[in-house]
Design a protein around this motif. Structure first.
Motif, short mmCIF file in Angstrom:
data_model
loop_
_atom_site.label_atom_id
_atom_site.label_comp_id
_atom_site.label_asym_id
_atom_site.label_seq_id
_atom_site.Cartn_x
_atom_site.Cartn_y
_atom_site.Cartn_z
N SER A 77 -0.87 5.41 3.55
CA SER A 77 -1.44 6.10 2.18
C SER A 77 -3.07 5.95 2.21
O SER A 77 -3.75 6.86 1.60
N THR B 299 -8.04 12.97 2.50
CA THR B 299 -7.95 14.20 1.47
C THR B 299 -9.34 13.94 0.54
O THR B 299 -9.67 14.85 -0.37
N PHE B 300 -10.09 12.71 0.74
CA PHE B 300 -11.32 12.74 0.06
C PHE B 300 -12.27 13.67 0.44
O PHE B 300 -13.12 14.41 -0.17
N SER C 70 0.83 -1.03 0.11
CA SER C 70 0.02 0.14 0.12
C SER C 70 0.88 1.32 0.07
O SER C 70 0.55 2.13 0.91
N ALA C 71 1.82 1.34 -0.81
CA ALA C 71 2.67 2.49 -0.89
C ALA C 71 1.61 3.66 -1.49
O ALA C 71 1.85 4.74 -1.26
N VAL C 72 1.15 3.37 -2.45
CA VAL C 72 0.04 4.22 -3.38
C VAL C 72 -1.38 4.03 -2.98
O VAL C 72 -1.68 2.94 -2.80
N ASP C 73 -2.29 5.02 -3.24
CA ASP C 73 -3.53 5.01 -2.92
C ASP C 73 -4.10 6.18 -3.82
O ASP C 73 -3.48 6.95 -4.14
N PHE C 74 -5.41 6.27 -3.88
CA PHE C 74 -6.25 7.27 -4.38
C PHE C 74 -6.16 8.54 -3.54
O PHE C 74 -6.42 8.34 -2.41
N ILE C 75 -5.79 9.53 -3.99
CA ILE C 75 -5.75 10.90 -3.22
C ILE C 75 -6.76 11.88 -3.64
O ILE C 75 -6.89 11.90 -4.81
N ALA C 76 -7.26 12.68 -2.89
CA ALA C 76 -8.40 13.65 -3.00
C ALA C 76 -9.60 13.26 -3.74
O ALA C 76 -9.67 11.73 -3.78
N ARG C 77 -10.25 13.78 -4.43
CA ARG C 77 -11.77 13.27 -5.12
C ARG C 77 -12.01 13.96 -6.35
O ARG C 77 -11.61 14.98 -6.37
N TYR D 72 -4.37 8.70 4.55
CA TYR D 72 -4.29 9.89 3.84
C TYR D 72 -5.34 10.12 2.50
O TYR D 72 -5.83 11.23 2.26
N GLY D 73 -5.49 8.99 1.87
CA GLY D 73 -6.46 8.79 0.79
C GLY D 73 -7.79 9.52 1.27
O GLY D 73 -8.52 10.25 0.64
N THR E 111 1.37 8.93 -3.01
CA THR E 111 1.92 8.41 -1.79
C THR E 111 1.16 8.81 -0.66
O THR E 111 0.57 9.89 -0.83
N ALA E 112 1.28 8.25 0.63
CA ALA E 112 1.11 9.14 1.77
C ALA E 112 1.54 10.48 1.84
O ALA E 112 2.91 10.62 1.52
N PHE E 113 0.77 11.53 2.13
CA PHE E 113 1.36 12.94 2.03
C PHE E 113 1.77 13.40 0.84
O PHE E 113 2.44 14.21 0.70
N ASN E 114 1.30 12.77 -0.14
CA ASN E 114 1.99 13.07 -1.59
C ASN E 114 3.61 13.19 -1.51
O ASN E 114 3.86 14.01 -2.29
#
Lengths: 573, 160
Positions: free
Chosen positions: B52, B59-60, A163-170, B55-56, A178-181
């Motif tokens: 992550s 930020t949503f 889980s190094a990457v995930d969807f961020i924002a919307r 944070y995801g 990544t966490a904290f971009n």
């Protein structure tokens, strides 16, 4: 069996099977972007829509189970229009730079646009611009090419449990990050590159070292040496359009010489060397009450995984460097001495199926006195590009043998490329070290195949040995959690980061399916079946290396050159 | 700077699972005004969730902040009614005056800026809310003056 009608044709499906899988088995291609074999459907991209009689809306074939008497249509104008619109909308927020894209020609989005006949830009508007992430030594991220299919996120989370990457924002601001971009280098990313293999576009690719290698090849003051990993010779064929599972070992050696490498060595030789050290280490640990179970240390993604997620198991990791690093170390010591060359004038390049190897060769532990054991790592894909760039036609070349002294290998070193191979090779040599005799049947069937976790219980002399093999870090995590919970019957564990082992590494050709990976694995075991020298300790050049230079396994020279230690790593988990 | 102590909040949710993530984040933000990196990592450990992912999720939703709020937390409404009444130019004036973007805090820690969708005070639009106090029918000039007053107030306090 359930039967249903697709475009008027009767199709049999297993109960509970999705429409998509049933159609694919029948040879009806339904396009997808978010679908991943073996994982639960996410139904996000909606490219796989079909018409189902009696329902008003289009239905996603990937997530809808077949039911008796279902009538579907897969190629009506409405279906095709919906699919084309989805692709057109994706393209409306995608850079128009296919000619400059590392994925050009192999891009799924490009193929979809061609297949669905997208011929003009229907939607215009502002495109989201995001900066390139060049922070990782292994993986290059270009988020502006990302179409948010989520395959990298799922690979990282569900297969690798990193889980190094995930969807961020919307919404329109959403991106994969990544966490904290932060940069990928600051994240929990273990550099395995499985995300690159599943990415449909050019949003993920390897950090290329081609320019540096091309420059080194043109420098007359440098001796440029190549080593190639066991899994490369059985996968490079696909880069040049040959059948998956074709072994091009000798042709590849010839090609590397044509490209301009001064020496070509075989990393499988160093794998034999690793086995000598690692089997000795295992015997040493077992007989002196050392930390057990011992765990293999060949796979750099796995090493970083332990350093981050399971630091309490660092003492269990074998202190052996990986074959790549062992080869690098003896090239710049023994070989340099023998040829009377300044180590600084050697450029050591390794051809690997792996992106994490790029990270590994840059680790401070791997640069004694600030001289890196290995200077550059090229993936199988980069080698394919190098051959095309230099106009070398692999298929037309006559096979050649690798150079002495590190060109000769046994098949034990070669099967390192498949999950279970390191264990099999180690057991063969450990058996010899403990009993003084060779094993009767060298083939250890329980350690072979694509299963995620494989176990072996055997007796060597008077010693009961429990061994486990896992590939894919989700499977590795299962094993580690069992150990944490008190499991005590294992002495030796082999872990490879990528599902199936290096044959399915993150640096391997794009677009391979499970069958191609199986073919690569079979190619390795065919070599093991057909060649006479099948145990590492029978490699005459290994014996000479010990006689002339290293002394004995786990000796002082080995300790300095071939072994290392790892440390706990603090990253946002 | 001292990290907010969130242990008492986590202690109220023993053995919690992922479904408790948002309530926990809300409690932390209510108590401390924002979610720091260390706090997010600590919550991840408590819930056994990757950083992550948290944070995801955070930020949503617009409600979560990742920087320490200023002494004056300025919320500019960009809801429909305020938009019609010219809230965009109000926001631009605030950005220009404070020299920060929405979501940021001024370097002296005095002001932070947040854009909100609707505060339910459409009758007063365009509306700006500073530390819970509503300023109705603001104009860019009026808003700039309010911010300057806050700053003068601070300097005066620091002086005596």
């Amino acid at each position: 069996m359930t039967t249903f009608l697709a475009d008027g044709r009767e199709i049999a499906a297993k109960p509970g099977e999705t429409i998509l899988l049933a159609l694919r088995r029948e040879g009806i291609h339904v396009p997808t972007l978010c679908h991943m074999d073996g994982l639960a459907p996410s139904g996000a991209c909606r490219l796989c829509v079909v018409e189902v009689e009696g329902t008003g809306n289009l239905v996603t074939a990937c997530s809808c189970p077949v039911s008796e008497g279902l009538k579907i249509r897969t190629r009506t104008p409405r279906v095709l229009e919906a699919r084309r619109t989805i692709v057109e909308l994706l393209l409306s927020n995608h850079p128009d730079d296919c000619l400059y894209c590392p994925r050009g020609g192999k891009c799924e989005l490009q193929h979809l646009a061609m297949d669905l006949g997208v011929r003009q830009r229907l939607y215009r508007g502002a495109k989201s611009k995001r900066e390139l992430d060049v922070s990782s030594p292994s993986i290059l991220r270009d988020p502006s090419k990302c179409i948010l299919c989520g395959r990298c996120v799922r690979m990282c989370e569900e297969y690798q449990t990193v889980s190094a990457v995930d969807f961020i924002a919307r919404g329109s601001r959403a991106f994969v990050g990544t966490a904290f971009n932060a940069g990928l280098n600051l994240s929990s990313c273990i550099n395995c590159g499985q995300c690159i293999l599943v990415c449909p576009t050019g949003a993920l690719s390897e950090r290329s070292s081609l320019d540096a290698v091309v420059a080194a090849l043109a420098d007359p003051t440098k001796l440029v040496i190549a080593q190639h990993a066991p899994a490369v010779s059985v996968s490079l064929a696909e880069e040049v359009g040959l059948k998956p599972g074709t072994d091009v070992d000798g042709k590849m050696v010839a090609a590397l010489r044509r490209v301009g490498f001064d020496r070509v060595f075989d990393t499988s030789f160093a794998a034999d060397l690793t086995i000598m050290e690692e089997a000795s280490e295992l015997v040493h640990r077992v007989t002196t009450g050392g930390v057990l179970p011992m765990m293999t240390s060949c796979s750099p993604g796995w090493i970083k995984f332990v350093e981050q997620f399971y630091p309490e198991f660092i003492p269990n990791l074998s202190t052996c460097k990986s074959p790549q690093q062992m080869m690098g170390a003896i090239i710049k010591s023994f070989f340099a001495q023998r040829e009377n060359i300044e180590p600084g004038n050697i450029v050591s390049v390794s051809i690997m199926p792996c992106t994490a190897k790029k990270f590994e060769c840059a680790r401070p532990e791997m640069q004694p006195n600030h001289v890196p054991d290995v200077d550059y790592v090229l993936t199988t894909r980069e080698l394919g590009q190098l051959l095309r760039m230099f106009g070398v036609n692999l298929a037309a070349l006559e096979a050649e043998a690798a150079d002495t002294p590190f060109g000769e290998r046994t098949t034990a070193g070669k099967i390192f490329g498949a999950s279970g191979g390191v264990m099999e090779a180690a057991v063969r040599t450990a058996y010899y070290l403990i009993t003084g005799q060779e094993m009767g049947d060298l083939k250890i069937q329980p350690l072979r195949g694509m299963k995620g976790i494989k176990e072996l219980r055997t007796t060597i002399g008077t010693l009961d040995v429990g061994a486990a093999v896992a590939s894919g870090l989700g499977n590795a995590r299962q094993l580690l959690d069992q150990l944490r919970a008190g499991r005590k019957d294992l002495q030796f564990i082999e872990i490879m980061t990528c599902p199936g082992g290096c044959i399915n590494g993150g640096g391997q050709p794009i677009g391979a399916d499970l069958e191609s990976v199986r073919a690569r694995m079979q190619a390795l075991y065919k070599i093991d079946r057909d060649e006479p020298r099948r145990v590492s300790h029978a490699n005459p050049w290994i014996t000479r290396l010990y006689d002339e230079f290293l002394g004995k396994p786990l000796g002082e020279k080995s300790h300095h050159l071939l072994h290392t230690h790892y440390h706990k790593r603090e990253v946002p988990l | 700077m001292v990290e907010p102590d969130i242990e008492p909040i986590l202690a109220r949710h023993p053995g919690a699972g992922r479904e408790t993530l948002i309530p926990i984040l809300q409690e932390i933000q209510t108590a401390h005004g924002y979610l720091s990196k260390d706090v997010i990592m600590r919550v991840g450990k408590h819930l056994n969730l990757p950083t992550s992912k948290i944070y995801g999720v955070a930020t949503f939703y617009n409600q979560f902040r990742f920087t320490r709020p200023g002494k004056y937390h300025v919320q500019v409404c960009r809801g429909t009614a305020c938009h019609v009444k010219g809230s965009l130019s109000v926001l631009e004036a605030v950005v220009k005056e404070l020299k920060i973007s929405p979501g940021q805090t001024t370097r002296d820690g005095l002001f932070s800026l947040e854009v909100v969708a609707c505060m339910g005070a459409c009758g007063l639009s365009p509306v700006v809310n500073i530390n819970g106090e509503f300023y109705a029918k603001v104009t860019p000039r009026k808003c700039t003056r309010i911010l300057q007053d806050c700053r003068h107030q601070e300097h005066a306090n620091a002086g005596c």
